[in-house]
Design a protein around this motif. Sequence first.
Motif, PDB file in Angstrom:
ATOM      1  N   LEU A 156       0.954  -1.640   0.172  1.00 28.67           N
ATOM      2  CA  LEU A 156       0.291   0.120  -0.033  1.00 28.67           C
ATOM      3  C   LEU A 156       0.485   1.304   0.056  1.00 28.67           C
ATOM      4  O   LEU A 156       0.816   2.303  -0.472  1.00 28.67           O
ATOM      5  N   LEU A 157       1.723   1.215   0.849  1.00 25.00           N
ATOM      6  CA  LEU A 157       3.172   2.095   0.964  1.00 25.00           C
ATOM      7  C   LEU A 157       3.634   2.670  -0.454  1.00 25.00           C
ATOM      8  O   LEU A 157       3.568   3.494  -1.063  1.00 25.00           O
ATOM      9  N   GLN A 158       4.110   1.265  -1.084  1.00 22.50           N
ATOM     10  CA  GLN A 158       3.955   1.502  -2.485  1.00 22.50           C
ATOM     11  C   GLN A 158       3.847   2.169  -3.536  1.00 22.50           C
ATOM     12  O   GLN A 158       3.853   3.462  -4.630  1.00 22.50           O
ATOM     13  N   ILE A 159       2.315   1.483  -3.350  1.00 20.89           N
ATOM     14  CA  ILE A 159       1.739   2.483  -4.815  1.00 20.89           C
ATOM     15  C   ILE A 159       1.471   3.986  -3.925  1.00 20.89           C
ATOM     16  O   ILE A 159       0.832   4.606  -4.797  1.00 20.89           O
ATOM     17  N   ALA A 160       0.989   4.049  -2.886  1.00 19.48           N
ATOM     18  CA  ALA A 160       1.049   5.658  -2.437  1.00 19.48           C
ATOM     19  C   ALA A 160       1.694   5.987  -3.224  1.00 19.48           C
ATOM     20  O   ALA A 160       1.638   7.622  -3.100  1.00 19.48           O
ATOM     21  N   GLN A 161       2.953   6.213  -2.608  1.00  9.70           N
ATOM     22  CA  GLN A 161       4.397   6.567  -2.955  1.00  9.70           C
ATOM     23  C   GLN A 161       4.394   7.073  -4.620  1.00  9.70           C
ATOM     24  O   GLN A 161       4.399   8.172  -5.099  1.00  9.70           O
ATOM     25  N   GLN A 162       3.553   6.259  -4.877  1.00  5.81           N
ATOM     26  CA  GLN A 162       4.363   5.861  -6.690  1.00  5.81           C
ATOM     27  C   GLN A 162       2.826   6.904  -7.092  1.00  5.81           C
ATOM     28  O   GLN A 162       3.151   7.748  -8.278  1.00  5.81           O
ATOM     29  N   PHE A 163       1.702   7.182  -6.376  1.00 10.41           N
ATOM     30  CA  PHE A 163       0.761   8.139  -6.728  1.00 10.41           C
ATOM     31  C   PHE A 163       1.090   8.967  -6.662  1.00 10.41           C
ATOM     32  O   PHE A 163       0.607  10.570  -7.854  1.00 10.41           O
TER      33      PHE A 163
ATOM     34  N   GLN B  86       0.890  21.789  -6.831  1.00 13.67           N
ATOM     35  CA  GLN B  86       2.046  23.068  -6.301  1.00 13.67           C
ATOM     36  C   GLN B  86       1.782  23.950  -4.455  1.00 13.67           C
ATOM     37  O   GLN B  86       2.935  24.760  -4.280  1.00 13.67           O
ATOM     38  N   ILE B  87       1.267  23.426  -3.713  1.00 15.02           N
ATOM     39  CA  ILE B  87       0.888  23.452  -2.982  1.00 15.02           C
ATOM     40  C   ILE B  87       1.420  23.058  -1.710  1.00 15.02           C
ATOM     41  O   ILE B  87       2.504  23.726  -0.392  1.00 15.02           O
ATOM     42  N   THR B  88       2.389  21.478  -2.146  1.00 15.90           N
ATOM     43  CA  THR B  88       3.799  21.575  -1.138  1.00 15.90           C
ATOM     44  C   THR B  88       4.139  20.614  -1.740  1.00 15.90           C
ATOM     45  O   THR B  88       4.019  19.988  -3.335  1.00 15.90           O
ATOM     46  N   GLN B  89       5.517  20.021  -1.410  1.00 16.48           N
ATOM     47  CA  GLN B  89       6.286  20.036  -2.126  1.00 16.48           C
ATOM     48  C   GLN B  89       5.711  17.911  -1.792  1.00 16.48           C
ATOM     49  O   GLN B  89       5.982  17.627  -0.099  1.00 16.48           O
ATOM     50  N   TYR B  90       6.000  16.707  -2.649  1.00 12.45           N
ATOM     51  CA  TYR B  90       6.639  15.631  -2.235  1.00 12.45           C
ATOM     52  C   TYR B  90       7.723  14.490  -0.930  1.00 12.45           C
ATOM     53  O   TYR B  90       8.378  15.449  -1.618  1.00 12.45           O
ATOM     54  N   ASP B  91       6.751  14.836   0.182  1.00 15.78           N
ATOM     55  CA  ASP B  91       7.948  14.050   1.103  1.00 15.78           C
ATOM     56  C   ASP B  91       7.367  12.568   1.124  1.00 15.78           C
ATOM     57  O   ASP B  91       6.155  12.530   2.174  1.00 15.78           O
ATOM     58  N   PRO B  92       8.220  11.372   0.553  1.00 22.02           N
ATOM     59  CA  PRO B  92       7.681   9.994   1.290  1.00 22.02           C
ATOM     60  C   PRO B  92       7.334   9.497   2.248  1.00 22.02           C
ATOM     61  O   PRO B  92       6.969   8.701   3.100  1.00 22.02           O
ATOM     62  N   GLN B  93       8.071  10.668   3.122  1.00 24.65           N
ATOM     63  CA  GLN B  93       8.652   9.932   4.797  1.00 24.65           C
ATOM     64  C   GLN B  93       7.529  11.005   4.940  1.00 24.65           C
ATOM     65  O   GLN B  93       6.394   9.579   5.824  1.00 24.65           O
ATOM     66  N   LEU B  94       6.386  11.669   5.062  1.00 22.62           N
ATOM     67  CA  LEU B  94       5.210  11.601   5.509  1.00 22.62           C
ATOM     68  C   LEU B  94       4.036  10.453   5.193  1.00 22.62           C
ATOM     69  O   LEU B  94       2.850  10.970   5.461  1.00 22.62           O
ATOM     70  N   VAL B  95       4.065  10.827   4.133  1.00 22.65           N
ATOM     71  CA  VAL B  95       3.120   9.362   3.032  1.00 22.65           C
ATOM     72  C   VAL B  95       3.301   8.051   4.324  1.00 22.65           C
ATOM     73  O   VAL B  95       2.520   7.742   4.698  1.00 22.65           O
ATOM     74  N   LYS B  96       4.689   7.578   4.734  1.00 21.05           N
ATOM     75  CA  LYS B  96       4.763   6.306   5.679  1.00 21.05           C
ATOM     76  C   LYS B  96       4.171   6.950   6.937  1.00 21.05           C
ATOM     77  O   LYS B  96       3.965   5.257   7.781  1.00 21.05           O
TER      78      LYS B  96
END
Length: 179
Positions: free
Chosen positions: A79-86, A158-168
């Motif tokens: 699920l994390l892999q999918i969310a991060q790829q999205f 572009q309100i925020t930058q992607y942060d993979p740690q935040l998703v995790k």
Amino acid sequence: MANKTAQRIIDQTILKIRSGNYNSISLRKIAKELNLTTGAFYKYFENKSALFYRVSIELSKEVAAELKVDQTQLPFDQLLQIAQQFCRMFQTQPQMMNFLFFNPSLTNFYQTGNDNFAFFKLIQNLVHEVNPGQLKDQHFFNQIWSFIQGYALLISNQITQYDPQLVKITLKEFTRGDK
């Protein structure tokens, strides 16, 4: 011939989506670009919503093919892999992903569901696997899906930058990270 023409309409619509805002797509312009009359267009698609729904199916197949999910991993990690790829796709292909997630032709799908969107079913199954049990599966899915969509929309706009740690961290908080 009919399927070929319908596919040409779908392909032209996908080109338009990738190059701009899907809300400004004109059926008349697409028909004209393909040397079709407006009447001929309506032989293949009842209306714009029907076209958008078919285009959504096509694009979802493309996205599903692009997703790299290690199915040997635990459901949480998948699920994390999918969310991060999205989220990354929202950075690199914002128009397409906005269309795929938010176009109004999908309202009925979100309300009733069906088998036209395989990756959606995969996500539902993974969410079921990681549900800690405080919420019914559908409510828990809504919570996870809302986070993914909302965060991706913030990235896309572009309100925020992607942060993979935040998703995790967020997914761990939702799931308690223990499944």
